[in-house]
Design an enzyme around this catalytic site. Structure first.
Site, mmCIF file in Angstrom:
data_model
loop_
_atom_site.group_PDB
_atom_site.id
_atom_site.type_symbol
_atom_site.label_atom_id
_atom_site.label_comp_id
_atom_site.label_asym_id
_atom_site.label_seq_id
_atom_site.Cartn_x
_atom_site.Cartn_y
_atom_site.Cartn_z
ATOM 1 C CD GLU A 144 -1.715 -2.434 1.369
ATOM 2 O OE1 GLU A 144 -0.553 -2.690 1.748
ATOM 3 O OE2 GLU A 144 -2.569 -3.316 1.179
ATOM 4 C CG HIS A 190 -11.047 -8.064 6.681
ATOM 5 N ND1 HIS A 190 -10.160 -8.724 7.480
ATOM 6 C CD2 HIS A 190 -10.567 -8.197 5.417
ATOM 7 C CE1 HIS A 190 -9.193 -9.250 6.747
ATOM 8 N NE2 HIS A 190 -9.417 -8.943 5.484
#
Ligand SMILES: Cc1ncc(C[n+]2csc(CCOP(=O)(O)OP(=O)(O)O)c2C)c(N)n1
Length: 668
Positions: free
Chosen positions: A407, A474
């Site tokens: 990322e 998540h």
């Protein structure tokens, strides 16, 4: 040192077929930063500059590389690369003004030393955080590759910086994508006080090239001719055959990390050993011995440079200090947004939230051929939520890019792409994973417009939210990490119509936008959505129910919980505000409603402390106090991580508490 009487020349210089004029130019190019630095050390002692990171002894690397690159090829230097700036012939008064925080510098007094970039000279300066610089270089190189302009990019780091994860990520991406970047490690023995033996555990950093599948070389960094000839040969080859190359320059830091910190921890012998390898004095002796440079020429050059330094310093000293202007400071956080508003058409179709996002993204990419999407598994696989399904066939591999799991490097690359005029849309596989790319979001995307007028034309798509039994990693709705940071826009739609129009606007917007997409709403919320491209204004809330009794302020899944609750309680006389955008916040919509109803409840999915609800509550207290008929109520999730099991997650989320609190508030 007097060149005529100087002892042996340390390096075995090989001039190959370099002409005398080039040799002299390399000499002068090294002499200039050396003399500027010597002057700066005096000014530092006089308190006329605030901090100095010395590159004395390392000039051959900056000068050699910059002399090889074409002027329109980007260079990304670090804090010891004055020679990059002087070789690109930036007028010295501008550098001096920069270091004094004055207007003729490059940051309007907003950042110091070498923390700036300039498109005029194709130099992209560092941020303090060292590592992301490599990823930005990746993005610039990718931009060049997509433009097919055969340009290469050079980026610097010290050996200490190579320990950062951002660096590994960027090297890996560059190798996988065959990006034409010269990754230049200046191995100068120490990272602040840390010697190389405590920094890494391999013989040469260049050896890591093999692990990345990347060509690498070791270069004697104090030998200007070796730097120049080797880098030149590689640059020519990279322009023909684009690929990254890792270069380790062996050199030494002859002064303290910054001047105040000294060099007590460096053994004397090391200093002596490297002292005799001084890149400037050795080259001077060589040119002298070859009859290319005379004593009188040396004196003339020094005189010329001294005069240039003195005149330019005077200009900088004479420049007034910057006066603070509130409107200028606040006005420079974002680039002016010339979004062409496109009104929604009349032909509609029923779409789920997920389809509206996918359709908006596809139409935005059709509209902007300088846009591309990047993310994990987004190409052939279509992304884990299938939002980019079919994009690869429609736009090709160049514009639909599967990324390695990295990322930080990808967000940094998005910054680099913006520097070369591209619009990046980055899909975080889950919003939670933005933590691994946090550094460049906060320090590059958010700050570069304000720091040196370089916008970050980037949209980060953030699939977020709980209610799907996905546990602590998540399920987060982490918008508050970003609404706190100036320079970022934060959009959080709750309906398909808004999602499509706001996503198209986010892609149009030249500023960084974090676009939150609630996973639990992806397939559960449907709405009629105009089939053609349209935009909706970022920064405007929607009043989706109107009434006199109470104001409910929320966003994302909260909007749907509020709608359900109103239905269940048969409440029809409430204002329901869907914020849609969290930064900038539509305070007008909030105040107008609160002034009408006198009662307000704010609902957010995130945990309470430090979230949107707290700030909105404070704003209402400060701006609408005399209109309030009841305390402001905030309802939010528990102060725990998000649990996995259904019952625990239900207890964590605020939906049930919202009903209780709303009833109490209405009855107040
Ligand atoms: C992320 C981060 N951690 C720590 C620092 C503090 N810091 C600034 S420069 C530096 C040393 C860097 O060493 P190296 O990369 O070898 O470059 P050199 O200073 O030797 O040229 C440190 C620790 C920082 N700026 N950023």
């Amino acid at each position: 040192m007097n060149s005529q009487t100087a002892p042996t020349i340390h390096f075995d210089y090989d001039r190959k077929n370099i002409d005398n004029a080039t040799l002299l130019s390399l000499y002068k190019r090294m002499l200039k930063p050396r003399m500027i630095e010597e002057k700066m050390l005096i000014l530092l002692r006089q308190g006329k500059v605030s901090k100095w990171f010395s590159g004395i002894g390392q000039e051959a690397i900056s000068v050699g590389i910059t002399s090889v690159l074409e002027n329109d090829e980007y260079i990304l230097p670090m804090h010891r690369n004055l020679g990059v700036f002087t070789t690109r012939e930036i007028p010295l008064y501008r550098l001096f003004s920069q270091w004094q925080g004055k207007a003729n510098g490059f940051t309007k007094g907003r950042d110091r030393s070498f923390h700036f970039g300039t498109q005029e000279y194709n130099i992209i300066g560092m941020i303090s955080h060292l590592g992301p610089q490599f990823g930005v270089a990746d993005g610039i190189a990718l931009g060049n590759l997509l433009k097919k302009n055969n340009k290469i990019t050079a980026v610097f780091t010290g050996e200490g910086g190579t320990s950062e994860g951002d660096i590994h990520e960027a090297l890996n991406v560059a190798s996988v994508w065959k990006l034409p970047v010269l990754f230049c490690i200046e191995n100068n023995g120490y990272g602040l006080s840390t010697p190389t033996s405590e920094q890494y555990n391999c013989e040469n950093l260049a050896d890591r090239g093999k692990g990345y599948g990347m060509e690498s070389h070791i270069i004697e960094g104090n030998n200007i001719l070796e730097v120049y000839t080797k880098v030149k040969e590689l640059a020519i080859s990279m322009r023909k055959d684009p690929r990254p190359i890792l270069l380790e320059f062996k050199t030494f830091r002859m002064r303290g990390h910054e001047e105040a910190s000294g060099t007590k921890y460096v053994p004397r012998e090391l200093m002596d050993d490297w002292g005799i390898k001084d890149p400037l004095l050795n080259f001077e002796k060589f040119l002298f011995a070859e009859g290319i440079l005379s004593e009188s020429e040396i004196e003339t050059f020094k005189e010329e440079i001294k005069n240039e330094i003195d005149e330019n310093l005077q200009l900088a000293f004479d420049e007034p200090v910057i006066e603070a202007s509130l409107s200028i400071e606040l006005g420079d956080v974002f680039k002016d947004n010339e979004v062409n508003e496109v009104k929604p058409g009349n032909t509609t179709e029923e779409l789920r939230l997920i389809d509206a996002i996918s359709q908006g993204l596809r139409q935005a990419m059709e509209k902007h051929d300088n846009s591309l999407v990047m993310g994990q598994d987004i190409a052939e696989y279509g992304g884990v939520f299938k939002i980019t399904e079919g994009f690869l066939e429609a736009f090709g591999h160049d514009r639909v890019r599967n990324t390695p799991i990295c990322e930080s490097a990808i967000v940094s690359a998005a910054m680099g792409l913006s520097i070369t005029g591209f619009k990046s849309i980055v899909e975080m596989q889950f919003a939670d994973f933005v933590t691994s790319g946090f550094n460049p979001v906060i320090n590059h995307l958010a700050k570069s417009q304000y720091r040196w007028s370089q916008n970050a034309d980037v949209v980060l798509r953030m699939p977020c939210g709980a209610g799907v039994g996905a546990g602590p990693f998540h399920s987060q709705t982490n918008e508050a990490w970003f609404t706190h940071t100036s320079g970022l826009k934060v959009v959080y739609p709750a309906f398909p119509y808004d999602a499509k129009g706001l996503l198209c606007a986010a892609v149009e917007d030249p500023n960084p936008v974090l676009f939150f997409e609630h996973k639990a709403l992806y397939r559960s919320i449907r709405q009629e959505v105009p089939v053609d491209y349209y935009t909706l204004p970022i920064g405007k809330a929607a009043i989706i129910k109107e009434g006199e009794d109470v104001t409910i302020i929320t966003y994302g899944a909260g909007v749907h919980w509020a709608l359900e609750t109103l239905e269940l309680l048969s409440i029809s006389n409430a204002d329901l505000i869907d914020l849609r955008t969290l930064a900038p916040l539509d305070t007008d919509a909030i105040y107008t409603s609160v002034k009408k109803t006198g009662k307000v409840i704010i609902l957010q999915e995130d945990s309470m402390f430090g979230g949107m609800a707290s700030d909105i509550s404070a704003l209402i207290s400060e701006n609408c106090f005399e209109f309030l008929d009841a305390p402001i109520i905030r309802v939010a999730s528990l102060e725990t991580p998000i649990p996995f099991a259904t019952k625990l997650e239900e207890q964590y989320l605020p939906k049930a508490r919202f009903m209780t609190e709303l009833k109490k508030l209405i009855a107040y």
